[in-house]
Design a protein around this motif. Structure first.
Motif, PDB file in Angstrom:
ATOM      1  N   LEU A 186      16.530   7.849  20.931  1.00 30.87           N
ATOM      2  CA  LEU A 186      15.861   9.118  21.188  1.00 30.87           C
ATOM      3  C   LEU A 186      16.710  10.186  21.876  1.00 30.87           C
ATOM      4  O   LEU A 186      16.467  11.379  21.654  1.00 30.87           O
ATOM      5  CB  LEU A 186      14.583   8.874  22.004  1.00 30.87           C
ATOM      6  CG  LEU A 186      13.477   8.141  21.237  1.00 30.87           C
ATOM      7  CD1 LEU A 186      12.301   7.860  22.159  1.00 30.87           C
ATOM      8  CD2 LEU A 186      13.027   8.945  20.027  1.00 30.87           C
ATOM      9  N   LEU A 238      17.898  12.768  19.556  1.00 28.20           N
ATOM     10  CA  LEU A 238      16.853  13.495  18.838  1.00 28.20           C
ATOM     11  C   LEU A 238      16.236  14.596  19.689  1.00 28.20           C
ATOM     12  O   LEU A 238      15.699  15.576  19.159  1.00 28.20           O
ATOM     13  CB  LEU A 238      15.765  12.506  18.386  1.00 28.20           C
ATOM     14  CG  LEU A 238      14.569  13.042  17.600  1.00 28.20           C
ATOM     15  CD1 LEU A 238      15.031  13.691  16.294  1.00 28.20           C
ATOM     16  CD2 LEU A 238      13.569  11.919  17.307  1.00 28.20           C
ATOM     17  N   GLN A 239      16.299  14.476  21.019  1.00 32.35           N
ATOM     18  CA  GLN A 239      15.591  15.398  21.910  1.00 32.35           C
ATOM     19  C   GLN A 239      15.916  16.873  21.664  1.00 32.35           C
ATOM     20  O   GLN A 239      15.002  17.712  21.638  1.00 32.35           O
ATOM     21  CB  GLN A 239      15.863  15.038  23.382  1.00 32.35           C
ATOM     22  CG  GLN A 239      15.453  13.619  23.773  1.00 32.35           C
ATOM     23  CD  GLN A 239      14.013  13.273  23.443  1.00 32.35           C
ATOM     24  OE1 GLN A 239      13.089  13.811  24.022  1.00 32.35           O
ATOM     25  NE2 GLN A 239      13.834  12.365  22.487  1.00 32.35           N
ATOM     26  N   ASP A 286      13.258  15.338  10.286  1.00 29.71           N
ATOM     27  CA  ASP A 286      14.450  14.587  10.690  1.00 29.71           C
ATOM     28  C   ASP A 286      14.141  13.100  10.465  1.00 29.71           C
ATOM     29  O   ASP A 286      13.124  12.593  10.945  1.00 29.71           O
ATOM     30  CB  ASP A 286      14.754  14.849  12.173  1.00 29.71           C
ATOM     31  CG  ASP A 286      16.135  14.345  12.587  1.00 29.71           C
ATOM     32  OD1 ASP A 286      16.497  13.222  12.197  1.00 29.71           O
ATOM     33  OD2 ASP A 286      16.843  15.081  13.312  1.00 29.71           O
ATOM     34  N   SER A 327      22.954  10.578   8.683  1.00 29.26           N
ATOM     35  CA  SER A 327      23.477  11.230   9.882  1.00 29.26           C
ATOM     36  C   SER A 327      24.909  11.712   9.683  1.00 29.26           C
ATOM     37  O   SER A 327      25.347  12.685  10.318  1.00 29.26           O
ATOM     38  CB  SER A 327      23.418  10.281  11.078  1.00 29.26           C
ATOM     39  OG  SER A 327      22.074   9.959  11.393  1.00 29.26           O
ATOM     40  N   SER A 337      16.529  18.517  19.057  1.00 32.98           N
ATOM     41  CA  SER A 337      15.968  19.073  17.821  1.00 32.98           C
ATOM     42  C   SER A 337      14.441  18.997  17.782  1.00 32.98           C
ATOM     43  O   SER A 337      13.828  19.408  16.794  1.00 32.98           O
ATOM     44  CB  SER A 337      16.536  18.325  16.611  1.00 32.98           C
ATOM     45  OG  SER A 337      16.182  16.953  16.636  1.00 32.98           O
ATOM     46  N   LEU A 338      13.812  18.490  18.844  1.00 34.08           N
ATOM     47  CA  LEU A 338      12.357  18.369  18.845  1.00 34.08           C
ATOM     48  C   LEU A 338      11.708  19.731  19.069  1.00 34.08           C
ATOM     49  O   LEU A 338      12.134  20.507  19.921  1.00 34.08           O
ATOM     50  CB  LEU A 338      11.899  17.408  19.944  1.00 34.08           C
ATOM     51  CG  LEU A 338      12.240  15.929  19.761  1.00 34.08           C
ATOM     52  CD1 LEU A 338      11.780  15.132  20.975  1.00 34.08           C
ATOM     53  CD2 LEU A 338      11.598  15.369  18.491  1.00 34.08           C
ATOM     54  N   ARG A 356      15.456  10.645  11.759  1.00 32.27           N
ATOM     55  CA  ARG A 356      15.421   9.909  13.033  1.00 32.27           C
ATOM     56  C   ARG A 356      14.008   9.911  13.609  1.00 32.27           C
ATOM     57  O   ARG A 356      13.624   8.999  14.344  1.00 32.27           O
ATOM     58  CB  ARG A 356      16.411  10.520  14.029  1.00 32.27           C
ATOM     59  CG  ARG A 356      17.886  10.319  13.651  1.00 32.27           C
ATOM     60  CD  ARG A 356      18.789  11.091  14.595  1.00 32.27           C
ATOM     61  NE  ARG A 356      18.557  12.531  14.498  1.00 32.27           N
ATOM     62  CZ  ARG A 356      19.125  13.439  15.293  1.00 32.27           C
ATOM     63  NH1 ARG A 356      19.959  13.042  16.255  1.00 32.27           N
ATOM     64  NH2 ARG A 356      18.867  14.724  15.144  1.00 32.27           N
ATOM     65  N   TYR A 357      13.229  10.946  13.283  1.00 36.28           N
ATOM     66  CA  TYR A 357      11.826  11.000  13.703  1.00 36.28           C
ATOM     67  C   TYR A 357      11.037   9.867  13.041  1.00 36.28           C
ATOM     68  O   TYR A 357      10.249   9.174  13.684  1.00 36.28           O
ATOM     69  CB  TYR A 357      11.245  12.364  13.331  1.00 36.28           C
ATOM     70  CG  TYR A 357       9.748  12.488  13.493  1.00 36.28           C
ATOM     71  CD1 TYR A 357       9.140  12.236  14.716  1.00 36.28           C
ATOM     72  CD2 TYR A 357       8.946  12.888  12.426  1.00 36.28           C
ATOM     73  CE1 TYR A 357       7.760  12.380  14.862  1.00 36.28           C
ATOM     74  CE2 TYR A 357       7.576  13.033  12.572  1.00 36.28           C
ATOM     75  CZ  TYR A 357       6.989  12.774  13.789  1.00 36.28           C
ATOM     76  OH  TYR A 357       5.634  12.899  13.939  1.00 36.28           O
TER      77      TYR A 357
END
Length: 320
Positions: free
Chosen positions: A122, A125-126, A72, A31, A128-129, A74-75
């Motif tokens: 989360l 991350l939202q 990603d 990150s 980049s979804l 984080r996913y």
């Protein structure tokens, strides 16, 4: 058997508990290198893909399970933590028949995992979804799962209280507390349809059935209290209302839920027959109208156990 552990669920939990610290550490260091195009390319080359049990596509794709890919790390961490919480929930169900206290603790720990996802992991991350994303990586679904695990923890706690012959009034409130938690999850599910393309019908049925069954049990304890105080007319009115509501539920398709559903219908029907017989031949009280029935009260007594990241800190040197 692996390391003396015979439960496949527990074996998988232990594997994840070795993997998650490494992954959390990697995500933390990656990150800080988001502008490094070589690391971005390495992440893309991983081709991180997961299926989605909660997606409505999971059971209807003729070509097999649908895979969701998001480049990603984080996913990957989000899906691994979601799996960790799900396995903890499965373990809670597995030990429920032998240790209600451990089962409730595991449900509360699972709720804490999902709460951590919704509040800490989360939100970042939202943005980049992609539009086509699995429900599991949305903050709304993580919150819903946390509520489901909390409701199950309270249900187990009620079961323990029933074993101790707790008063019917308190049991009624605790059962309706389960319903209130589940209804909160159902309301959030309805309000969050824009967060994903589709969601499993099985999840919707589970929420609906669980809410209805615990409400019925709450009514049954309330009716029992009125029966004991010789208000048979009120008891009859309550039981007729409760039986009517539970019979309007869509019967579950899963074998274990079918049994629980049938047992609750039978319990309500049997108690209603007895109360009607006693009221007709002795008390002759007129059952109250629907708007005259007592109002159910709920009580929530469980909370998530806070998830603490494993805290591994190993330095990475990225050679580009």
């Amino acid at each position: 058997m692996a390391g003396g552990v015979t439960s496949p669920i527990l074996q998988d939990l232990q594997k994840l508990e070795r993997y998650i610290p490494l992954l959390e550490n990697l995500v933390m260091h990656v990150s800080s290198q988001r502008e490094n195009m070589q690391i971005v390319q390495w992440t893309i080359d991983l081709k991180l893909r997961w299926t989605s049990p909660l997606s409505g596509f999971s059971g209807f794709n003729l070509g097999g399970s649908k895979y969701f890919r998001i480049d990603d790390l984080r996913y990957e961490l989000a899906m691994v933590l979601f799996l960790y919480g799900a396995l903890m929930r499965e373990r809670a169900l597995e030990v429920m028949t032998v240790d209600l206290v451990e089962s409730a603790t595991l449900f509360r720990r699972a709720a804490g995992v999902y709460q951590h996802m919704a509040q800490q992991l989360l939100p970042g991350l939202q943005p980049s979804l992609p539009p086509d994303r699995p429900p599991e990586v949305t903050t709304s679904m993580a919150t819903i799962m946390s509520l489901i695990c909390l409701a199950e923890a309270q249900a187990v706690t009620v079961q323990k209280a029933e074993e101790k012959s707790t008063s019917g009034g308190l049991l009624a409130k605790l059962h309706f507390g389960v319903t209130q938690i589940v209804e909160e999850a159902s309301s959030l599910l309805r309000a969050s349809y824009g967060d994903w393309n589709d969601v499993s019908d099985r999840l919707k049925r589970f929420l609906n059935t669980t809410s209805g069954l615990h409400e019925a049990r709450s009514w049954r304890y309330v009716a029992e209290d009125f029966k004991k105080s010789e208000h048979l007319g009120v008891a009859v009115g309550i039981l007729r209302h409760a039986l009517n509501k539970v019979q309007q539920l869509r019967a579950p398709s899963e074998d274990n839920m079918k049994l629980v559903f049938r047992q609750e219908v039978d319990a309500l029907s049997g108690m209603l027959r007895k109360c009607e017989y006693e009221n007709d031949f002795i008390w002759r009280e007129k059952p109250p109208r629907l708007d005259e029935l007592p109002v159910l009260e709920g009580r929530k007594i469980v909370a998530p156990i806070l998830y603490q990241p494993f805290g591994l800190d190993r330095e990475f040197i990225f050679v580009t």
